[in-house]
Scaffold this active site. Structure first.
Site, PDB file in Angstrom:
ATOM      1  N   GLU A 159      49.557  63.567  43.056  1.00 41.53           N
ATOM      2  CA  GLU A 159      49.400  64.935  43.540  1.00 41.53           C
ATOM      3  C   GLU A 159      50.173  65.966  42.418  1.00 41.53           C
ATOM      4  O   GLU A 159      49.828  66.867  42.018  1.00 41.53           O
ATOM      5  CB  GLU A 159      49.932  65.135  44.817  1.00 41.53           C
ATOM      6  CG  GLU A 159      48.875  64.207  45.807  1.00 41.53           C
ATOM      7  CD  GLU A 159      49.622  62.889  46.226  1.00 41.53           C
ATOM      8  OE1 GLU A 159      49.664  62.365  47.229  1.00 41.53           O
ATOM      9  OE2 GLU A 159      50.145  62.158  45.240  1.00 41.53           O
ATOM     10  N   ASP A 208      40.929  21.361  29.750  1.00 38.20           N
ATOM     11  CA  ASP A 208      40.950  22.416  28.958  1.00 38.20           C
ATOM     12  C   ASP A 208      42.110  22.571  28.034  1.00 38.20           C
ATOM     13  O   ASP A 208      42.125  23.428  27.041  1.00 38.20           O
ATOM     14  CB  ASP A 208      40.568  23.804  29.671  1.00 38.20           C
ATOM     15  CG  ASP A 208      39.340  23.568  30.416  1.00 38.20           C
ATOM     16  OD1 ASP A 208      38.471  22.531  30.265  1.00 38.20           O
ATOM     17  OD2 ASP A 208      39.116  24.641  31.405  1.00 38.20           O
ATOM     18  N   LEU A 221      46.365  30.146  28.599  1.00 40.28           N
ATOM     19  CA  LEU A 221      46.394  31.276  29.572  1.00 40.28           C
ATOM     20  C   LEU A 221      47.111  32.491  29.069  1.00 40.28           C
ATOM     21  O   LEU A 221      47.816  33.090  29.946  1.00 40.28           O
ATOM     22  CB  LEU A 221      47.295  30.568  30.877  1.00 40.28           C
ATOM     23  CG  LEU A 221      46.834  29.174  31.420  1.00 40.28           C
ATOM     24  CD1 LEU A 221      47.531  28.697  32.596  1.00 40.28           C
ATOM     25  CD2 LEU A 221      45.284  29.316  31.818  1.00 40.28           C
ATOM     26  N   SER A 224      31.701  22.942  28.938  1.00 35.42           N
ATOM     27  CA  SER A 224      31.605  24.375  29.634  1.00 35.42           C
ATOM     28  C   SER A 224      31.565  25.357  28.548  1.00 35.42           C
ATOM     29  O   SER A 224      31.813  26.559  29.115  1.00 35.42           O
ATOM     30  CB  SER A 224      32.895  24.308  30.667  1.00 35.42           C
ATOM     31  OG  SER A 224      34.056  24.087  30.053  1.00 35.42           O
ATOM     32  N   ALA A 255      33.408  31.606  36.663  1.00 37.68           N
ATOM     33  CA  ALA A 255      32.088  32.034  36.037  1.00 37.68           C
ATOM     34  C   ALA A 255      31.216  30.713  36.168  1.00 37.68           C
ATOM     35  O   ALA A 255      31.521  29.553  36.193  1.00 37.68           O
ATOM     36  CB  ALA A 255      32.576  32.007  34.737  1.00 37.68           C
TER      37      ALA A 255
END
Length: 385
Positions: free
Chosen positions: A55, A209, A213, A173, A159
């Site tokens: 504001e 994997d 990260l 993947s 995903a």
């Protein structure tokens, strides 16, 4: 439904508010616009804790443009605050500026800051409540979680293909989604890191994997990115010579959450010696981890966001525990058509459709050739509680 100019103004205010996503943490993301003579004449958003609220920024923008706020309408996504903290009360600033009407999306969930609407009404200002209320509630769902539940806001990102698969039966993947969707995930990680948050994966994802990260943004040097904390929930700790990237490249930015038995293992002691954090979390009678304790531990250390990126069993466990606050599902226009391919979620055995975990679709967005869905959990019914 009839066209509403206030709805249009609030959509612009929501757009302003989104500019402060992650930078405003631990404050809410708030946006405001000033309407005069039927036109949007000024705007503002809250940038960072300790800096002026939306504001005030909107009033400053009006002053810079030579626009008087007297007699104008302000649309603001969240109730103007009514207390003095690091900044003064916005309710008093609006009264002093001579604003005639204030439209708000929702009331402030923070009991310390609320009361602004009553103060405005007592000063003779017209107040319109609930303008695009659901959209405004979604905007500050993170702040509501911090305020009401005292834990990080948990975002689950997955995903999958159109038939709900995250990998082939062999585990392959790369890649389910395209470059634009993957780039969006890295931007999300960057925001999470900027807010001092964490990225969470399960032990299987960690081992298969070998992820870093981290946020990797094209054109932005790594040293200019504040990386998120890396968190792994696992019952099988790695050894110091296993060569995982989190051990070799991010030891002081990584935490493992393990059961008590694993905590007493030589592997745990070796990881601690390397600079990693190893935190014990209990398991319940059903074998599930005490994720509420994990989130409390992170929140006490200033972690306000947790982005869970898998695997599917960990994500489902968070959902079943009522600890998933937002689901981000990236759908690739692909079909594997293999019943043995890895599903995005698995492990539940409902007998009836009304036993499904329910979500509310809040937003859809095209990311290149993929579709990004933003969903919020559907509140449990009385029978389900």
């Amino acid at each position: 439904m009839p066209h509403s100019p206030l709805d249009d103004a609030m959509r612009l205010a929501i757009g302003e508010a989104r500019k402060g996503r992650f930078t405003a943490c631990p404050n809410p993301t708030v946006g405001a616009v000033l309407i005069k003579d039927g036109e949007i004449r000024a705007s503002g958003w809250h940038r960072q804790a300790g800096q002026p609220h939306a504001e005030i920024m909107c009033l400053a923008d009006a002053e810079a443009k030579g626009v008087s706020p007297k007699g104008a309408t302000m649309a603001v996504t969240l109730e103007p605050c009514n207390h003095t903290g690091r900044t003064g009360p916005c309710s008093e600033a609006l009264i002093k500026a001579g604003v005639a009407r204030v439209a708000v999306g929702m009331r402030d969930p923070n009991p310390v800051a609320c009361g602004g609407l009553e103060r405005l009404r007592s000063a003779g200002i017209e107040v319109v409540e609930g303008v695009l209320e659901q959209e405004c509630r979604d905007l500050v769902a993170d702040f509501a979680t911090w305020t009401l539940h005292k834990r990080p806001f948990v975002m689950v990102k997955m995903a999958s293909t159109l038939d709900g698969r995250i990998a082939t039966r062999t585990g392959h993947s790369r890649w389910v989604t395209g470059e634009e969707a993957r780039a969006a995930v890295h931007r999300l990680r960057q925001g999470i890191g900027l807010a001092g948050g964490a990225v969470l994966v399960g032990g299987e994802t960690f081992r298969l994997d070998d992820p870093l990260l981290t946020a990797r943004i094209e054109g932005l040097p790594a040293e200019q990115i504040r990386q998120p904390l890396a968190c792994v929930v696992t019952s099988r700790l790695p050894g110091p010579r296993d060569g995982f990237k989190l051990l070799t490249e991010r030891p002081t930015q990584t935490a493992f959450f393990v059961d008590t038995k694993s905590m007493l293992s030589p592997e745990a002691m070796n990881l601690c010696d390397m600079g990693l954090k190893v935190v014990p979390i209990d398991r319940g009678e059903n074998g599930a981890y005490d994720f509420a304790f994990m989130l409390e531990w992170l929140f006490r250390r200033g972690v306000h966001y947790v982005l869970c990126e898998g695997g599917g069993r960990l994500a489902l466990s968070l959902m079943e525990a009522g600890l998933c606050d937002m689901l981000l599902l990236h759908l690739a226009p692909k079909i594997l058509g293999d019943g043995e391919a890895r599903p995005v979620f698995a492990g539940r055995h409902p007998a009836a459709m009304d036993e499904a975990l329910g979500f509310r679709l809040a937003k859809t967005e095209a990311l290149g050739g993929d579709l990004a869905l933003t969903l919020f959990p559907r509140p449990l019914s009385r029978q389900e509680r």
